[in-house]
Design a protein around this motif. Structure first.
Motif, short mmCIF file in Angstrom:
data_model
loop_
_atom_site.label_atom_id
_atom_site.label_comp_id
_atom_site.label_asym_id
_atom_site.label_seq_id
_atom_site.Cartn_x
_atom_site.Cartn_y
_atom_site.Cartn_z
N UNK A 46 11.48 -0.35 -1.82
CA UNK A 46 12.12 -0.59 -0.52
C UNK A 46 11.99 0.63 0.38
N UNK A 47 12.18 1.80 -0.19
CA UNK A 47 12.07 3.03 0.59
C UNK A 47 10.65 3.21 1.11
N UNK A 48 9.66 2.98 0.26
CA UNK A 48 8.26 3.13 0.68
C UNK A 48 7.91 2.13 1.77
N UNK A 102 6.03 -2.93 -11.61
CA UNK A 102 5.66 -1.66 -11.00
C UNK A 102 6.12 -1.67 -9.55
N UNK A 103 6.15 -0.51 -8.95
CA UNK A 103 6.51 -0.42 -7.53
C UNK A 103 5.55 -1.27 -6.71
N UNK A 104 4.28 -1.23 -7.04
CA UNK A 104 3.26 -1.99 -6.33
C UNK A 104 3.53 -3.50 -6.45
N UNK A 131 6.55 -4.43 -4.28
CA UNK A 131 6.20 -4.45 -2.87
C UNK A 131 5.45 -5.73 -2.51
N UNK A 132 4.57 -6.17 -3.41
CA UNK A 132 3.81 -7.40 -3.17
C UNK A 132 4.74 -8.61 -3.13
#
Length: 76
Positions: free
Chosen positions: A24-26, A67-69, A72-73
């Motif tokens: 969320x931050x990214x 994962x973070x990725x 995000x997706x």
């Protein structure tokens, strides 16, 4: 947006919650992140393997530390 991390407090669940905040931050997105630890509530979602990842009431993943990725997706 409401994101729920389903899990009873294990290390995988905590890691998923941390990665969710990082994603969320990214992304520069604001969302409510809630940790759901009650077994009854987790089962109501049909999740039998934790951690679970729920966005606006819809189960997006379970039984895996995303994962973070990947997070995000799912959020984009």
């Amino acid at each position: 947006m409401k994101i729920e991390v389903l899990g009873t407090g294990c290390s995988k669940c905590k890691r998923l919650e941390e990665r969710t905040h990082e994603a969320l931050e990214e992304m520069g997105v604001t969302a409510e992140v809630v940790k759901v630890e009650e077994i009854d509530q987790i089962v109501e979602y049909g999740v039998f393997k934790t951690p679970g990842f729920v966005v606006d009431g819809e189960v997006k993943a379970s039984g895996k530390v995303l994962t973070v990725k990947e997070i995000k997706k799912l959020l984009s």
